[in-house]
Motif scaffolding. Sequence first.
Motif, PDB file in Angstrom:
ATOM      1  N   LEU A 112      33.438   8.138  91.016  1.00  0.00           N
ATOM      2  CA  LEU A 112      33.981   7.512  89.808  1.00  0.00           C
ATOM      3  C   LEU A 112      34.270   8.511  88.702  1.00  0.00           C
ATOM      4  O   LEU A 112      35.269   8.384  87.983  1.00  0.00           O
ATOM      5  N   GLU A 113      33.397   9.500  88.534  1.00  0.00           N
ATOM      6  CA  GLU A 113      33.558  10.482  87.466  1.00  0.00           C
ATOM      7  C   GLU A 113      33.340  11.882  88.034  1.00  0.00           C
ATOM      8  O   GLU A 113      32.395  12.120  88.793  1.00  0.00           O
ATOM      9  N   ARG A 114      34.230  12.816  87.661  1.00  0.00           N
ATOM     10  CA  ARG A 114      34.080  14.209  88.056  1.00  0.00           C
ATOM     11  C   ARG A 114      34.539  15.064  86.880  1.00  0.00           C
ATOM     12  O   ARG A 114      35.734  15.145  86.588  1.00  0.00           O
ATOM     13  N   LEU A 181      37.550   1.419  85.453  1.00  0.00           N
ATOM     14  CA  LEU A 181      38.181   0.410  86.297  1.00  0.00           C
ATOM     15  C   LEU A 181      37.197  -0.674  86.742  1.00  0.00           C
ATOM     16  O   LEU A 181      37.615  -1.722  87.242  1.00  0.00           O
ATOM     17  N   LEU A 182      35.886  -0.396  86.562  1.00  0.00           N
ATOM     18  CA  LEU A 182      34.869  -1.381  86.953  1.00  0.00           C
ATOM     19  C   LEU A 182      34.537  -2.353  85.823  1.00  0.00           C
ATOM     20  O   LEU A 182      33.725  -3.253  85.998  1.00  0.00           O
ATOM     21  N   LYS A 183      35.169  -2.134  84.679  1.00  0.00           N
ATOM     22  CA  LYS A 183      34.958  -3.054  83.571  1.00  0.00           C
ATOM     23  C   LYS A 183      35.931  -4.223  83.685  1.00  0.00           C
ATOM     24  O   LYS A 183      37.060  -4.063  84.140  1.00  0.00           O
ATOM     25  N   PRO A 186      38.198  -9.027  87.544  1.00  0.00           N
ATOM     26  CA  PRO A 186      38.726 -10.397  87.532  1.00  0.00           C
ATOM     27  C   PRO A 186      37.753 -11.380  88.191  1.00  0.00           C
ATOM     28  O   PRO A 186      37.021 -11.008  89.128  1.00  0.00           O
ATOM     29  N   PRO A 187      37.742 -12.621  87.744  1.00  0.00           N
ATOM     30  CA  PRO A 187      36.792 -13.610  88.294  1.00  0.00           C
ATOM     31  C   PRO A 187      37.008 -13.925  89.769  1.00  0.00           C
ATOM     32  O   PRO A 187      36.093 -14.403  90.438  1.00  0.00           O
ATOM     33  N   HIS A 188      38.217 -13.660  90.311  1.00  0.00           N
ATOM     34  CA  HIS A 188      38.490 -13.959  91.721  1.00  0.00           C
ATOM     35  C   HIS A 188      38.141 -12.787  92.634  1.00  0.00           C
ATOM     36  O   HIS A 188      38.396 -12.836  93.837  1.00  0.00           O
ATOM     37  N   VAL A 189      37.550 -11.721  92.060  1.00  0.00           N
ATOM     38  CA  VAL A 189      37.186 -10.539  92.842  1.00  0.00           C
ATOM     39  C   VAL A 189      35.672 -10.352  92.823  1.00  0.00           C
ATOM     40  O   VAL A 189      35.047 -10.360  91.769  1.00  0.00           O
ATOM     41  N   LYS A 190      35.103 -10.201  94.008  1.00  0.00           N
ATOM     42  CA  LYS A 190      33.670  -9.976  94.152  1.00  0.00           C
ATOM     43  C   LYS A 190      33.472  -8.525  94.603  1.00  0.00           C
ATOM     44  O   LYS A 190      33.932  -8.127  95.672  1.00  0.00           O
ATOM     45  N   ILE A 191      32.799  -7.722  93.765  1.00  0.00           N
ATOM     46  CA  ILE A 191      32.643  -6.284  94.029  1.00  0.00           C
ATOM     47  C   ILE A 191      31.257  -5.969  94.593  1.00  0.00           C
ATOM     48  O   ILE A 191      30.252  -6.464  94.088  1.00  0.00           O
ATOM     49  N   ALA A 192      31.233  -5.168  95.648  1.00  0.00           N
ATOM     50  CA  ALA A 192      29.978  -4.599  96.149  1.00  0.00           C
ATOM     51  C   ALA A 192      30.153  -3.081  96.152  1.00  0.00           C
ATOM     52  O   ALA A 192      31.063  -2.555  96.801  1.00  0.00           O
ATOM     53  N   LEU A 193      29.308  -2.383  95.408  1.00  0.00           N
ATOM     54  CA  LEU A 193      29.396  -0.931  95.308  1.00  0.00           C
ATOM     55  C   LEU A 193      28.250  -0.302  96.078  1.00  0.00           C
ATOM     56  O   LEU A 193      27.073  -0.565  95.791  1.00  0.00           O
ATOM     57  N   LEU A 194      28.589   0.506  97.074  1.00  0.00           N
ATOM     58  CA  LEU A 194      27.587   1.139  97.925  1.00  0.00           C
ATOM     59  C   LEU A 194      27.565   2.631  97.637  1.00  0.00           C
ATOM     60  O   LEU A 194      28.601   3.304  97.718  1.00  0.00           O
ATOM     61  N   LEU A 206      24.817   6.582  89.777  1.00  0.00           N
ATOM     62  CA  LEU A 206      24.496   5.292  89.171  1.00  0.00           C
ATOM     63  C   LEU A 206      24.744   5.258  87.669  1.00  0.00           C
ATOM     64  O   LEU A 206      25.077   4.206  87.118  1.00  0.00           O
ATOM     65  N   GLU A 207      24.589   6.394  87.008  1.00  0.00           N
ATOM     66  CA  GLU A 207      24.777   6.389  85.553  1.00  0.00           C
ATOM     67  C   GLU A 207      26.231   6.106  85.152  1.00  0.00           C
ATOM     68  O   GLU A 207      26.512   5.818  83.983  1.00  0.00           O
ATOM     69  N   HIS A 208      27.148   6.168  86.122  1.00  0.00           N
ATOM     70  CA  HIS A 208      28.558   5.886  85.834  1.00  0.00           C
ATOM     71  C   HIS A 208      28.944   4.445  86.183  1.00  0.00           C
ATOM     72  O   HIS A 208      30.111   4.067  86.011  1.00  0.00           O
ATOM     73  N   VAL A 209      27.983   3.673  86.684  1.00  0.00           N
ATOM     74  CA  VAL A 209      28.277   2.318  87.153  1.00  0.00           C
ATOM     75  C   VAL A 209      27.827   1.302  86.106  1.00  0.00           C
ATOM     76  O   VAL A 209      26.651   1.298  85.702  1.00  0.00           O
ATOM     77  N   PRO A 210      28.715   0.429  85.642  1.00  0.00           N
ATOM     78  CA  PRO A 210      28.309  -0.619  84.700  1.00  0.00           C
ATOM     79  C   PRO A 210      27.189  -1.476  85.283  1.00  0.00           C
ATOM     80  O   PRO A 210      27.142  -1.723  86.498  1.00  0.00           O
ATOM     81  N   ARG A 211      26.284  -1.931  84.436  1.00  0.00           N
ATOM     82  CA  ARG A 211      25.106  -2.648  84.901  1.00  0.00           C
ATOM     83  C   ARG A 211      25.418  -3.977  85.583  1.00  0.00           C
ATOM     84  O   ARG A 211      24.629  -4.473  86.387  1.00  0.00           O
ATOM     85  N   ASN A 212      26.553  -4.559  85.264  1.00  0.00           N
ATOM     86  CA  ASN A 212      26.870  -5.876  85.843  1.00  0.00           C
ATOM     87  C   ASN A 212      27.487  -5.787  87.239  1.00  0.00           C
ATOM     88  O   ASN A 212      27.818  -6.805  87.849  1.00  0.00           O
ATOM     89  N   VAL A 213      27.656  -4.557  87.759  1.00  0.00           N
ATOM     90  CA  VAL A 213      28.249  -4.382  89.084  1.00  0.00           C
ATOM     91  C   VAL A 213      27.142  -4.331  90.135  1.00  0.00           C
ATOM     92  O   VAL A 213      26.201  -3.534  90.033  1.00  0.00           O
TER      93      VAL A 213
END
Length: 499
Positions: A112-114, A181-183, A186-194, A206-213
Amino acid sequence: MSATHWGSPIASKRALLIHGLTMSSQSWEGIAQLLVAEGFFVVAPNLLGHAWRRGTDYRMSTLAEDLRPYFAMDTSYDVIIGHSLGGLVTLSLLPFLPKTKETTVILVDPPLERMGEQFKKSKNRFLKEIEDAKTADEHMAEHPTWSRGDSMSRALGVYMCDRTVVEGIFEHNTPWSFSGLLKNIPPHVKIALLTSDPERGGVCHLEHVPRNVKTKVFIGIGHWIQYESHEFLTSSFPPARNNLWSSEMSTSMSATHWGSPTAPKRALLIHGLTMSSQSWEGIAQLLVAEGFFVVAPNLLGHAWRRGGDYRVSTLAEDLRPYFAVDMSYDVIIGHSLGGIVAVSLFPFLPKTKETTVILADPPLELTVEQFQQGKNRFLKEIEDAKTADEHMAENPAWSRGDSMLRALGVYMCDRTVVKGIFEHNKPYAFGGRLKNIPPHVKVALLVSDPGFGSVCHLERIPVDEARLNVKVLNGIGHWIQYELPSAIMDEIPLPRAKL
């Protein structure tokens, strides 16, 4: 455009798989087979810059826009999976997704970030990867959990990329910052981040991932989660399956395609024994340049497809779905065994359209002695599988890509298939199928030089002056598509640019 697909287009569910930097669509083979077993039709496109696709703009938005045709005509997907760079492209696809359908998006260790030093290290690592490309054996030694198939597809992906692509990906995406882009998903999209284990080379922090993901960390698993752990998929699509590359065999359809489905001309390419659809890469690229949409199916018994009946008539019948809904082709090309299958497709061809059929050194007739020699040769090929380097040494006219695809084709076949092909086709006599060629079919038969390993013998070719044109290619071996592709292209009755 080019892509690989698995399963039936009329399956009830659809999945889109997006590979990472220096990889290709073929790298998803194992995951795709799992999804097909769960009732999916699976499509894996090759990103711009990969699998010999080149461009001048490698911004993330451009890579995503390049995939827009896969969403044409309201096409939607139940699942989209993106690995590494492919995860970032996947996030950029969210605006293309229909609001009326829920889509599960699985992001597999995306960077996500470099920034600063991390950015430079990543760029240099990929440039070194291109410059000092590893063999499949070297990848296996470095990654003990990878199968040989994983390792071969990894080596192939690197070979089909180049340093200009790597430089473009990094330079056109500065600053490398995509966590935004993780902010506001849309409500019709379900995200799983591995995310992979940071101690094992994970690039998503993990520090780059919003808490709600929704996020899951795979402890002890490296960046290549799809090769090292299938839990991320089996937890979403039970029942669990494993041993993907080595033992997950399937009868489901699979194929590679190149070009635009809306192209004015269509070509069907049929490979030979112990090969796969990807072996047509070079010819397919030439055809696309001439305005064709190209489809290359994997024959039953190849590319992990298995069956119990390997009669040529069964191999041909297995391809009937490629003629569904009045589908037709301007050109059909078959190499070796694929040539015999191509001749067996004559009844499927529409009588209202002329079709050019090009047969590249098909073994139309084999004596008892030739039959046994051929069978033993292919069984030995499976038992003592050669590396890409060994194929190159034996065939100096082949490119490294040709050699890698040859090695991969053998790996994805096995001795039960070879035995079946020979034992289910006794006597091995197919020359009669070239008698009374239908009036809407024009056949070009290309015969390799007998002194260079030809398996098509002139004395066993029936004569049909009106519909059959025979050419002997002096100094050219059995692998015409690798050694003299212009001979095949010259048989296509269309105006063409210089090769």
